[in-house]
Design a protein around this motif. Structure first.
Motif, PDB file in Angstrom:
ATOM      1  N   VAL A   1       4.426  57.196  21.658  1.00 21.86           N
ATOM      2  CA  VAL A   1       3.089  55.927  22.004  1.00 21.86           C
ATOM      3  C   VAL A   1       2.538  55.612  20.928  1.00 21.86           C
ATOM      4  CG1 VAL A   1       4.460  56.546  24.436  1.00 21.86           C
ATOM      5  CG2 VAL A   1       2.200  57.224  23.687  1.00 21.86           C
ATOM      6  N   ARG A   2       1.548  56.539  20.702  1.00 24.60           N
ATOM      7  CA  ARG A   2       0.738  56.414  19.526  1.00 24.60           C
ATOM      8  C   ARG A   2       1.259  55.611  18.554  1.00 24.60           C
ATOM      9  NH1 ARG A   2      -3.473  59.732  18.938  1.00 24.60           N
ATOM     10  NH2 ARG A   2      -4.896  58.395  17.182  1.00 24.60           N
ATOM     11  N   PHE A   3       2.533  55.624  18.510  1.00 26.46           N
ATOM     12  CA  PHE A   3       3.807  55.388  16.498  1.00 26.46           C
ATOM     13  C   PHE A   3       4.016  54.733  17.178  1.00 26.46           C
ATOM     14  CE2 PHE A   3      -0.026  58.569  15.200  1.00 26.46           C
ATOM     15  CZ  PHE A   3      -0.664  57.593  13.956  1.00 26.46           C
TER      16      PHE A   3
ATOM     17  N   ARG B   1     -13.722  52.413  15.866  1.00 25.55           N
ATOM     18  CA  ARG B   1     -11.809  51.978  16.649  1.00 25.55           C
ATOM     19  C   ARG B   1     -11.472  52.587  14.425  1.00 25.55           C
ATOM     20  NH1 ARG B   1      -9.056  48.829  19.450  1.00 25.55           N
ATOM     21  NH2 ARG B   1     -11.747  47.234  20.075  1.00 25.55           N
ATOM     22  N   LYS B   2     -10.305  53.173  14.943  1.00 27.72           N
ATOM     23  CA  LYS B   2      -9.702  53.982  14.378  1.00 27.72           C
ATOM     24  C   LYS B   2      -8.175  53.663  13.696  1.00 27.72           C
ATOM     25  CE  LYS B   2     -12.964  56.118  11.988  1.00 27.72           C
ATOM     26  NZ  LYS B   2     -13.174  55.561  10.754  1.00 27.72           N
ATOM     27  N   LYS B   3      -7.689  53.179  12.834  1.00 22.58           N
ATOM     28  CA  LYS B   3      -5.880  53.118  12.783  1.00 22.58           C
ATOM     29  C   LYS B   3      -5.561  53.946  11.741  1.00 22.58           C
ATOM     30  CE  LYS B   3      -4.885  48.246  14.177  1.00 22.58           C
ATOM     31  NZ  LYS B   3      -4.519  47.113  14.032  1.00 22.58           N
ATOM     32  N   PHE B   4      -4.170  54.851  11.817  1.00 23.22           N
ATOM     33  CA  PHE B   4      -3.730  55.456  10.736  1.00 23.22           C
ATOM     34  C   PHE B   4      -2.462  55.439   9.981  1.00 23.22           C
ATOM     35  CE2 PHE B   4      -6.670  57.454  14.163  1.00 23.22           C
ATOM     36  CZ  PHE B   4      -7.777  58.246  13.736  1.00 23.22           C
ATOM     37  N   SER B   5      -2.446  55.456   8.666  1.00 26.56           N
ATOM     38  CA  SER B   5      -0.760  55.804   8.219  1.00 26.56           C
ATOM     39  C   SER B   5      -0.649  56.817   8.655  1.00 26.56           C
ATOM     40  CB  SER B   5      -1.297  55.446   7.082  1.00 26.56           C
ATOM     41  OG  SER B   5      -2.412  56.604   6.210  1.00 26.56           O
TER      42      SER B   5
ATOM     43  N   LYS C   1       0.090  51.741  15.627  1.00 25.18           N
ATOM     44  CA  LYS C   1      -0.557  52.646  14.282  1.00 25.18           C
ATOM     45  C   LYS C   1      -1.581  53.811  14.762  1.00 25.18           C
ATOM     46  CE  LYS C   1       0.635  48.590  11.663  1.00 25.18           C
ATOM     47  NZ  LYS C   1      -0.194  48.128  10.330  1.00 25.18           N
ATOM     48  N   GLY C   2      -1.337  54.102  15.848  1.00 21.64           N
ATOM     49  CA  GLY C   2      -2.079  55.551  16.051  1.00 21.64           C
ATOM     50  C   GLY C   2      -3.644  55.060  16.748  1.00 21.64           C
ATOM     51  N   GLN C   3      -3.522  53.510  16.701  1.00 21.53           N
ATOM     52  CA  GLN C   3      -5.281  53.156  17.538  1.00 21.53           C
ATOM     53  C   GLN C   3      -5.870  53.910  18.448  1.00 21.53           C
ATOM     54  OE1 GLN C   3      -7.207  49.019  18.460  1.00 21.53           O
ATOM     55  NE2 GLN C   3      -4.932  48.946  17.728  1.00 21.53           N
ATOM     56  N   LEU C   4      -7.329  54.088  17.947  1.00 20.76           N
ATOM     57  CA  LEU C   4      -7.998  54.907  19.141  1.00 20.76           C
ATOM     58  C   LEU C   4      -9.336  53.841  18.663  1.00 20.76           C
ATOM     59  CD1 LEU C   4      -9.946  57.244  17.554  1.00 20.76           C
ATOM     60  CD2 LEU C   4      -8.423  58.370  17.966  1.00 20.76           C
ATOM     61  N   TYR C   5     -10.172  53.912  20.172  1.00 18.99           N
ATOM     62  CA  TYR C   5     -11.510  53.324  20.005  1.00 18.99           C
ATOM     63  C   TYR C   5     -12.258  54.200  21.256  1.00 18.99           C
ATOM     64  CZ  TYR C   5      -9.145  51.041  23.830  1.00 18.99           C
ATOM     65  OH  TYR C   5      -8.161  50.221  24.899  1.00 18.99           O
ATOM     66  N   TYR C   6     -13.459  54.234  20.725  1.00 19.10           N
ATOM     67  CA  TYR C   6     -14.552  54.081  21.859  1.00 19.10           C
ATOM     68  C   TYR C   6     -16.381  53.586  21.945  1.00 19.10           C
ATOM     69  CZ  TYR C   6     -15.466  57.915  18.162  1.00 19.10           C
ATOM     70  OH  TYR C   6     -15.803  58.025  17.092  1.00 19.10           O
ATOM     71  N   PRO C   7     -16.741  54.002  22.442  1.00 15.64           N
ATOM     72  CA  PRO C   7     -18.156  52.849  22.493  1.00 15.64           C
ATOM     73  C   PRO C   7     -18.878  54.436  21.814  1.00 15.64           C
ATOM     74  CG  PRO C   7     -17.687  53.377  24.639  1.00 15.64           C
ATOM     75  CD  PRO C   7     -17.036  54.111  23.901  1.00 15.64           C
TER      76      PRO C   7
END
Length: 337
Positions: free
Chosen positions: A160-162, A81-85, A170-176
């Motif tokens: 929409v991501r920001f 899982r990641k968020k971005f500035s 905050k641009g969050q994305l995630y994956y297994p």
């Protein structure tokens, strides 16, 4: 670039994204109801001091991201899982994951989703979708609540991501992370874990704002809204309740139907007859939530509005709280060994 990905329409965005991202490793065994139940997705909280869209904060779901996280954790699957500035770094990371063959889940704001009908676009930043490819400047989107796949331009997806405001993604994305085949034994243990988590969050959270006590508390407050707030403002509060219940994540009736389906599917793995009987209680609770939504709509649309109508609305929620307390208490009493 288009990954080999099968779109499936779901009842709820996050449980739909979870089941889709785990479909390959589970051989299709992790259905939406199983993802919702293992992730302990059923919840209720009423926080009158916090206002969203000029109404009290009401939620029928766990905090965004928890269904995916809990489901993967219960199955022993690591989560990335990641968020971005930076918007540039967010798009770069997304592109790299797609190049590696990973479809990814994204938390986004609803207001600027161009493929949503305008009447469903309002400021809510906890919607979930899957990005599974890119053609020219268009990202390929599998949104679980849509019948077919769709797309967003680079600018639209970035927007929409920001999205700004409460629960800003905050641009969050995630994956297994790839872990290999998910076994039936993993699923059995995960189901029990999910049920125990959901029992705790509906029965054991202290105070009057959350779980079954929160539902009862809301019902009692609704009976006082007409005199305390005035008919117009009380109607707006009820409209907020219905919006959070039916338009954002199918929270009222829909979540109860999904949970009933989860218990029925859980029976196939655990062979506990009680699960089938308890599932009927959640179906009945779903019916009552839908009846309450119709009552609330009648009030805020001006068709009804007497104190008796508000009392009836409050009584529906109090009845629901009793029914769901019985159901979760019965789940709590099951002997798993």
């Amino acid at each position: 670039m288009k990954l080999d990905f099968e779109h499936r329409q779901s009842a709820h965005c996050e449980s739909g994204v979870t089941s889709s991202l785990l479909r390959k490793d589970s051989g299709g065994k992790i259905t939406e109801p199983l993802a919702f139940g293992i992730g302990a997705g059923l919840f209720y909280v009423y926080v009158p001091l916090i206002k969203i869209n000029n109404g009290p904060a009401i939620a029928f779901r766990t905090f965004p991201g928890l269904i995916f996280k809990r489901t993967c954790n219960a199955l022993g699957i690591p989560v990335i899982r990641k968020k971005f500035s930076s918007r540039e770094s967010a798009e770069k990371y997304l592109q790299e994951r797609l190049d590696e063959g990973h479809p990814v889940g994204c938390q986004v704001g609803v207001y600027y989703l161009s493929y949503f009908p305008r009447e469903y676009r309002f400021h809510f930043n906890a919607h979930n979708l899957i990005v599974y490819g890119k053609e020219d400047d268009n990202y390929l989107i599998s949104d679980p609540v849509m019948e077919t796949t769709t797309s967003l331009t680079s600018y639209e997806l970035e927007r929409v991501r920001f999205a700004k405001g409460a629960l800003a993604p905050k641009g969050q994305l995630y994956y297994p992370k790839d872990t290999g085949e998910i076994t039936d034994e993993q699923i059995r243990k995960a189901i029990i874990s999910g049920i125990k988590n959901n029992v705790n969050q509906m029965l054991r959270i202290p105070g009057n704002f959350a779980g079954v006590r929160g539902i009862k508390y809301t019902g009692e407050k609704i009976k006082k809204w007409r005199d305390k707030l005035g008919l117009q403002k009380a109607g707006l509060y009820l409209a907020q309740l219905v919006r959070m219940q039916e338009e954002i994540g199918t929270g009222g009736g829909g979540f109860r139907y999904i949970y009933a389906a989860f218990l029925q599917e859980a029976y196939a793995y655990l062979q506990k007859e009680e699960l089938l009987e308890i599932s009927k209680k959640f179906t009945a609770a779903g019916d009552l939530w839908r009846t309450a939504a119709v009552q609330a709509a009648g009030i805020y649309k001006g068709r009804i509005g007497s104190q008796k109508d508000f009392d009836q609305m409050g009584d529906y929620l109090i009845e629901i709280s009793v029914l769901e307390k019985e159901a979760f208490t019965a789940l709590k009493s099951i002997k798993w060994q």
